[in-house]
Design a protein around this motif. Structure first.
Motif, short mmCIF file in Angstrom:
data_model
loop_
_atom_site.label_atom_id
_atom_site.label_comp_id
_atom_site.label_asym_id
_atom_site.label_seq_id
_atom_site.Cartn_x
_atom_site.Cartn_y
_atom_site.Cartn_z
N ASN A 1 0.87 -1.19 0.00
CA ASN A 1 0.00 0.00 0.00
C ASN A 1 0.90 1.23 0.00
OD1 ASN A 1 -2.74 -1.42 0.79
ND2 ASN A 1 -1.18 -2.25 2.13
N CYS B 1 1.31 5.64 -0.12
CA CYS B 1 0.75 6.98 -0.01
C CYS B 1 0.74 7.61 -1.41
CB CYS B 1 1.59 7.84 0.93
SG CYS B 1 1.10 9.58 0.90
N PHE C 1 3.04 1.01 3.23
CA PHE C 1 2.38 0.54 4.46
C PHE C 1 1.94 -0.91 4.28
CE2 PHE C 1 1.91 5.10 4.30
CZ PHE C 1 2.21 5.49 5.61
N ASP C 2 1.84 -1.64 5.42
CA ASP C 2 1.37 -3.03 5.32
C ASP C 2 -0.15 -3.10 5.44
OD1 ASP C 2 0.85 -2.75 8.03
OD2 ASP C 2 2.51 -4.04 8.68
N TYR D 1 -1.89 -1.97 8.74
CA TYR D 1 -2.08 -0.52 8.85
C TYR D 1 -3.41 -0.11 8.21
CZ TYR D 1 -0.91 4.49 8.54
OH TYR D 1 -0.93 5.86 8.66
N ALA E 1 -6.42 -1.34 10.32
CA ALA E 1 -6.59 -0.64 11.60
C ALA E 1 -7.05 0.81 11.42
CB ALA E 1 -5.27 -0.67 12.38
N ALA E 2 -6.86 1.36 10.23
CA ALA E 2 -7.19 2.77 10.02
C ALA E 2 -8.68 3.01 10.18
CB ALA E 2 -6.74 3.19 8.62
N PRO F 1 -7.63 5.37 5.05
CA PRO F 1 -6.26 5.34 5.59
C PRO F 1 -5.42 6.51 5.07
CG PRO F 1 -6.86 3.23 4.59
CD PRO F 1 -7.90 4.21 4.18
N CYS G 1 -1.59 8.67 5.27
CA CYS G 1 -0.16 8.53 5.52
C CYS G 1 0.22 9.19 6.85
CB CYS G 1 0.58 9.19 4.36
SG CYS G 1 2.37 9.17 4.53
N ASP G 2 1.00 8.45 7.67
CA ASP G 2 1.40 9.03 8.96
C ASP G 2 2.54 10.03 8.81
OD1 ASP G 2 3.46 7.33 8.37
OD2 ASP G 2 3.23 6.05 10.15
#
Ligand code: NAD
Length: 240
Positions: free
Chosen positions: A126, A128, A135-136, A139, A142-143, A147, A149-150
């Motif tokens: 995944n 951004c 990202f896996d 991530y 759980a978003a 989702p 980007c952190d």
């Protein structure tokens, strides 16, 4: 079963077999196939899956896209079944050259297969859309909502081929190459309704086209051997 014996003999004689599969390969791992999604779960969604997981829908309504995606396409607890495992063993034994899959669940790799061509991408990658950070799948699951980007706040998109999007050209060319050189083509767990993936079968030149499926497909008339049944059960009875 006579058909199973024929498949075993052909496998024993093979050194470059190719397996081409779809969602039906993973149903025995607890991941519903598409037709089931269509039939069973449509009630809780306003649109059919083909509409929701299209590029234009992703752009227009990412909230609804991700509600469906996380609930129906991310099965992080699923484990490989007998079909995935036997295919990995056949590769190790030098009989199978490649697995070509329309699935996005990563279960062939989890079973130990090395040459896996993922025509439709993978839920495990995944990115951004703004900065490219990876990202896996955990991530994504759980978003809350869409989702993000952190690092930069951009929308994270799965490396999955959505309807209206093109297939990766290099993966497609590799798949054509493996199928052209195959001494046997085993097609399993796919309705052969999704193009251009289904059209790959036309590149096979040999006389050992095997179809393993629960239900008839548009290619049945072309097959040299048809095994009707659950693919995990069928493959569990084969020797690598
Ligand atoms: P499909 O849903 O159109 O067809 C699945 C086929 O598999 C059907 O013909 C069904 O009768 C058969 N089947 C189901 N369970 C089986 C079993 N245990 N043994 C043998 N046959 C079985 O799937 P498709 O042809 O792969 O096309 C749907 C699209 O949806 C694909 O592009 C795929 O990428 C995507 N998809 C992927 C997953 C996944 O990654 N596991 C799951 C659902 C959908």
């Amino acid at each position: 079963m006579k058909e199973l014996e024929t498949l075993q003999t052909w496998l024993d004689e093979s050194s470059s077999a190719v397996f081409f599969g779809g969602a039906g390969v993973s149903t025995e791992s607890g991941i519903p196939d598409f037709r089931s999604v269509d039939g069973l779960y449509n009630q809780s969604y306003k649109y059919p899956p083909e509409t929701i997981i299209s590029h234009s829908f992703f752009v227009q309504d990412p909230e609804e896209f991700y509600r469906f995606y996380k609930e129906k396409m991310l099965w992080l607890d699923a484990r490989p079944n007998a079909a995935h495992k036997k295919l990995a063993e056949l590769e190790t034994a030098g009989k199978l050259a490649a697995v070509i899959t329309q699935n996005i669940d990563g279960l062939h790799q989890a079973a130990g297969s090395k040459v896996v061509l993922e025509l439709h991408g993978s839920v495990h990658r995944n990115y951004c859309q703004r900065c490219g950070k990876g990202f896996d799948a955990a991530y994504m699951k759980a978003a809350a909502g869409v989702p993000r980007c952190d690092a930069c706040g951009g929308v994270v998109k799965p490396d999955v081929v959505l309807y209206e999007e093109g297939l990766d050209q290099h993966t497609l060319e590799l798949a054509v190459d493996y199928i052209r050189r195959a001494d046997m083509l085993i097609v399993g767990g796919t309705s052969l309704a999704v193009y251009p993936a289904a059209g790959l079968i036309n590149y096979y030149r040999g006389h050992r086209l095997v179809l393993v499926n629960k239900t008839p497909t548009p290619y049945d008339a072309r097959a040299d051997l048809i095994i009707t049944g659950k693919i995990g059960e069928v493959f569990s009875r084969l020797r690598a």
